[in-house]
Design a protein around this motif. Structure first.
Motif, mmCIF file in Angstrom:
data_model
loop_
_atom_site.group_PDB
_atom_site.id
_atom_site.type_symbol
_atom_site.label_atom_id
_atom_site.label_comp_id
_atom_site.label_asym_id
_atom_site.label_seq_id
_atom_site.Cartn_x
_atom_site.Cartn_y
_atom_site.Cartn_z
ATOM 1 N N MET A 95 -2.778 -15.917 2.002
ATOM 2 C CA MET A 95 -2.349 -14.639 1.439
ATOM 3 C C MET A 95 -3.276 -14.350 0.263
ATOM 4 O O MET A 95 -3.461 -15.198 -0.604
ATOM 5 N N ASN A 96 -3.819 -13.131 0.218
ATOM 6 C CA ASN A 96 -4.932 -12.838 -0.701
ATOM 7 C C ASN A 96 -6.137 -13.687 -0.283
ATOM 8 O O ASN A 96 -6.092 -14.414 0.713
ATOM 9 N N SER A 97 -7.180 -13.637 -1.061
ATOM 10 C CA SER A 97 -8.390 -14.373 -0.686
ATOM 11 C C SER A 97 -8.293 -15.848 -1.046
ATOM 12 O O SER A 97 -7.444 -16.278 -1.833
ATOM 13 N N CYS A 98 -9.193 -16.626 -0.438
ATOM 14 C CA CYS A 98 -9.377 -18.036 -0.783
ATOM 15 C C CYS A 98 -10.885 -18.282 -0.770
ATOM 16 O O CYS A 98 -11.668 -17.344 -0.633
ATOM 17 N N ASP A 99 -11.306 -19.522 -0.926
ATOM 18 C CA ASP A 99 -12.754 -19.765 -0.921
ATOM 19 C C ASP A 99 -13.363 -19.457 0.445
ATOM 20 O O ASP A 99 -14.528 -19.068 0.527
ATOM 21 N N PHE A 100 -12.594 -19.626 1.524
ATOM 22 C CA PHE A 100 -13.094 -19.264 2.845
ATOM 23 C C PHE A 100 -12.747 -17.814 3.167
ATOM 24 O O PHE A 100 -12.187 -17.492 4.212
ATOM 25 N N SER A 101 -13.081 -16.971 2.212
ATOM 26 C CA SER A 101 -13.063 -15.521 2.362
ATOM 27 C C SER A 101 -14.463 -15.013 2.056
ATOM 28 O O SER A 101 -15.289 -15.733 1.477
ATOM 29 N N LEU A 102 -14.723 -13.776 2.418
ATOM 30 C CA LEU A 102 -16.045 -13.198 2.173
ATOM 31 C C LEU A 102 -16.195 -12.726 0.737
ATOM 32 O O LEU A 102 -17.303 -12.584 0.229
ATOM 33 N N SER A 103 -15.068 -12.465 0.078
ATOM 34 C CA SER A 103 -15.067 -12.019 -1.319
ATOM 35 C C SER A 103 -13.681 -12.279 -1.892
ATOM 36 O O SER A 103 -12.775 -12.709 -1.172
ATOM 37 N N GLN A 104 -13.519 -12.007 -3.172
ATOM 38 C CA GLN A 104 -12.213 -12.178 -3.809
ATOM 39 C C GLN A 104 -11.434 -10.860 -3.722
ATOM 40 O O GLN A 104 -11.946 -9.801 -4.087
ATOM 41 N N TYR A 105 -10.207 -10.938 -3.247
ATOM 42 C CA TYR A 105 -9.392 -9.732 -3.116
ATOM 43 C C TYR A 105 -7.906 -10.069 -3.211
ATOM 44 O O TYR A 105 -7.500 -11.215 -3.023
ATOM 45 N N SER A 106 -7.123 -9.062 -3.494
ATOM 46 C CA SER A 106 -5.672 -9.202 -3.561
ATOM 47 C C SER A 106 -5.020 -8.038 -2.842
ATOM 48 O O SER A 106 -5.560 -6.932 -2.795
ATOM 49 N N TYR A 107 -3.835 -8.288 -2.287
ATOM 50 C CA TYR A 107 -3.044 -7.217 -1.678
ATOM 51 C C TYR A 107 -2.381 -6.332 -2.741
ATOM 52 O O TYR A 107 -1.779 -5.314 -2.403
ATOM 53 N N SER A 108 -2.460 -6.749 -3.986
ATOM 54 C CA SER A 108 -1.888 -5.956 -5.095
ATOM 55 C C SER A 108 -3.006 -5.634 -6.083
ATOM 56 O O SER A 108 -3.073 -6.195 -7.181
ATOM 57 N N PRO A 109 -3.919 -4.741 -5.715
ATOM 58 C CA PRO A 109 -5.132 -4.510 -6.496
ATOM 59 C C PRO A 109 -4.933 -3.686 -7.767
ATOM 60 O O PRO A 109 -5.798 -3.702 -8.642
ATOM 61 N N VAL A 110 -3.826 -2.964 -7.860
ATOM 62 C CA VAL A 110 -3.613 -2.064 -8.996
ATOM 63 C C VAL A 110 -2.891 -2.801 -10.125
ATOM 64 O O VAL A 110 -1.807 -3.359 -9.933
ATOM 65 N N LYS A 111 -3.497 -2.820 -11.292
ATOM 66 C CA LYS A 111 -2.947 -3.551 -12.432
ATOM 67 C C LYS A 111 -1.584 -3.011 -12.853
ATOM 68 O O LYS A 111 -1.343 -1.801 -12.806
ATOM 69 N N GLU A 112 -0.730 -3.943 -13.261
ATOM 70 C CA GLU A 112 0.606 -3.632 -13.776
ATOM 71 C C GLU A 112 1.461 -2.869 -12.760
ATOM 72 O O GLU A 112 2.401 -2.164 -13.132
ATOM 73 N N ASP A 113 1.155 -3.056 -11.484
ATOM 74 C CA ASP A 113 1.955 -2.438 -10.423
ATOM 75 C C ASP A 113 3.159 -3.334 -10.141
ATOM 76 O O ASP A 113 3.221 -4.037 -9.128
ATOM 77 N N ILE A 114 4.127 -3.308 -11.049
ATOM 78 C CA ILE A 114 5.234 -4.252 -11.040
ATOM 79 C C ILE A 114 6.056 -4.161 -9.756
ATOM 80 O O ILE A 114 6.511 -5.178 -9.227
ATOM 81 N N ASN A 115 6.235 -2.976 -9.230
ATOM 82 C CA ASN A 115 7.017 -2.794 -8.004
ATOM 83 C C ASN A 115 6.155 -2.797 -6.741
ATOM 84 O O ASN A 115 6.651 -2.524 -5.646
ATOM 85 N N LEU A 116 4.884 -3.093 -6.904
ATOM 86 C CA LEU A 116 3.929 -3.241 -5.797
ATOM 87 C C LEU A 116 3.925 -2.023 -4.871
ATOM 88 O O LEU A 116 3.893 -2.149 -3.645
ATOM 89 N N LYS A 117 3.918 -0.866 -5.470
ATOM 90 C CA LYS A 117 3.868 0.369 -4.685
ATOM 91 C C LYS A 117 2.524 0.540 -3.972
ATOM 92 O O LYS A 117 2.421 1.286 -2.994
ATOM 93 N N HIS A 118 1.502 -0.135 -4.471
ATOM 94 C CA HIS A 118 0.162 -0.029 -3.879
ATOM 95 C C HIS A 118 -0.211 -1.257 -3.053
ATOM 96 O O HIS A 118 -1.388 -1.483 -2.757
#
Length: 480
Positions: A95-118
């Motif tokens: 879930m989200n990226s790891c070292d065996f990913s092509l880049s670093q990423y998150s499913y919650s990219p928007v800062k302070e998105d407490i309710n994870l609307k994005h």
């Protein structure tokens, strides 16, 4: 192999992978020996119920599959997931990226998105999700998927970085919601997630790639007061939650925390472990301790691989030789150096899986299913080996001996099998056995030594003598 000459002869099929070139090859016509050892099976003694065997879906593996021609891509997926292949039954993904990913990423990219609307899994839609979907189509028996986060997005952590740091307490509920959002997003893609590990390697990994730290108490509290109740409240109380998810030597303090009492253990369904503490030691005492602490919960090996190595390309012999080194060869502390000698990759897999099965482990998951000739792609350049190596530029595929070693277990020991008792008179043969739901019995024998051996299998009044080559793994099937 049919043995009809005597009523007390066992009817068996024997498959062997060996240094001399056998690759899950059916072998028969054994001659008798005066020095045959004895393996006596006891179906009246049963131990853990098997959850499954398999490997991990990573972005790196999925990306490489998409770089191959369709024929080779299909060949690999069928090799792992068809009944004719390894028939994997238990898998893992990140879930989200790891070292065996092509880049670093998150499913919650928007800062302070407490309710994870994005919240979005768009990063998984090009490679990872298509690989999982195609595996599901191929698998007639189905397989379970365990999902593991390496880290929350940096904005949720005290150090604001991808690597290291801790989840800020004010985001505990947000992070629990993250798991729920992930379940629903994957469900919409037609992918059912069986369960989670709370955190991949909560001790960290030397501040190298994605990580997030917990103490045993912090993880227990997160599951007890946040993750468990959140999943239960939203109708996902049936999802499996596995604690810990790192090396075995640290098991005791983690299971002591997780299973301290009824309240702390309520939402934990089991414990996840890795093998990187040593290239040869199984840590049976730690595994026994973890089982005894909570005997009715899962104990699953969720990650193991030949790490810190660039794969040898189309060189089967290397996988049988003590040439590989791991991270500990260079970096282990002086007092732990002895745990990290050079080793043969085949030996490490066969020894560990057999040792795990003989010490209450009910599932065993390899790491990446597919890597390239460099041992990547890996954004941190943390090169590793996978059972199948590919050269996407040339559209070439190499099934290493490790693929066949995994298949010796995954293909023949099926979910819901029970590990059974046995007596083995030869300490230099490593042996485990299980009875499948259809009552067929599977015996796996590993001869690590450089001398051929013979052994008799005894089951009740029946027996058969079998010859095993030097440096060989055998799976013996006794039909019901």
């Amino acid at each position: 192999m049919s043995c009809k000459t005597s009523s007390n002869k066992l009817l068996v099929e024997v498959f062997e992978t060996s240094v001399n070139g056998n690759k899950l090859t059916k072998v028969s016509n054994f001659t008798s020996s005066k020095n045959a050892s004895i393996i006596k099976l006891d179906t009246s003694k049963t131990f853990q119920t098997i959850t499954g065997f398999g490997g991990a879906f990573t972005e790196s593996s999925a990306y490489l599959l998409n770089k191959l021609g369709k024929k080779n891509r299909d060949t690999i997926l069928k090799a792992y997931f068809s009944r004719e292949g390894a028939n994997y039954s238990l898998t893992r993904t990140h879930m989200n990226s790891c070292d065996f990913s092509l880049s670093q990423y998150s499913y919650s990219p928007v800062k302070e998105d407490i309710n994870l609307k994005h919240f979005t899994i768009k990063e998984d839609k090009d490679d990872l999700i298509p690989m999982i979907k195609d595996a599901i189509k191929i698998s007639k028996d189905g397989f379970k998927i365990i999902a593991s986060p390496w880290t929350a997005a940096p904005w949720m952590k005290d150090n604001r970085k991808w690597v290291g740091g801790k989840l800020l307490p004010k985001y505990y509920d947000t992070w629990a919601l993250f798991f729920l959002k992930y379940l629903n997003a994957y469900k919409e893609e037609g992918i059912d997630i069986w369960g989670f590990t709370v955190e991949n390697e909560p001790h960290g990994n030397g501040n190298n790639w994605e990580s997030m730290h917990y103490t045993p108490k912090e993880m227990t509290n997160f599951v007890q007061y946040h993750l468990g109740p959140k999943l239960e409240k939203d109708g996902f109380g049936n999802k499996v939650i596995l604690g810990y998810d790192q090396n075995r030597a640290g098991l005791k303090e983690w299971v002591n925390s997780m299973y301290e009492n009824e309240a702390t253990s309520k939402y934990f369904n089991g414990t996840a472990i890795h093998w990187y503490e040593s290239t040869y030691e199984v840590f049976p005492e730690a595994l026994q301790y973890a089982h005894n602490k909570s005997p009715n919960k899962y104990l699953i090996e969720t990650e193991g691989c030949v790490d810190s190595e660039v794969p040898e390309w189309k060189n089967d012999a290397w996988y049988w030789k003590k040439e590989a080194t791991d991270w500990g060869w260079d970096w282990a502390s002086a007092e732990d150096k002895y745990l990290h000698p050079k080793y043969a990759p085949v030996n490490r897999y066969a020894r560990d899986i057999i040792g795990c099965l003989n010490n209450w482990v009910d599932g065993w998951i390899d790491w990446n299913m597919v890597l390239d000739t460099q041992g990547g792609p890996n954004w941190f350049k943390n090169w590793c080996v996978a059972p199948i190596i590919v050269n996407p530029k040339k559209n070439e595929v190499y099934f290493t001996p490790l693929y066949y070693i995994m298949a010796h277990f995954s293909k023949y020991i099926r979910p819901q099998a029970k590990v059974i008792g046995l007596e083995n008179s030869d300490k230099n043969l490593q042996v485990t056995a299980a009875e499948n739901p259809d009552h067929s019995i599977v015996v796996v024998v590993f001869n690590e030594g450089k001398a051929e051996k013979s052994f008799k299998i005894l089951l009740g009044e029946k027996e058969i003598e079998i010859h095993i080559n030097a440096q060989a793994l055998q799976t013996i099937i006794i039909p019901n």
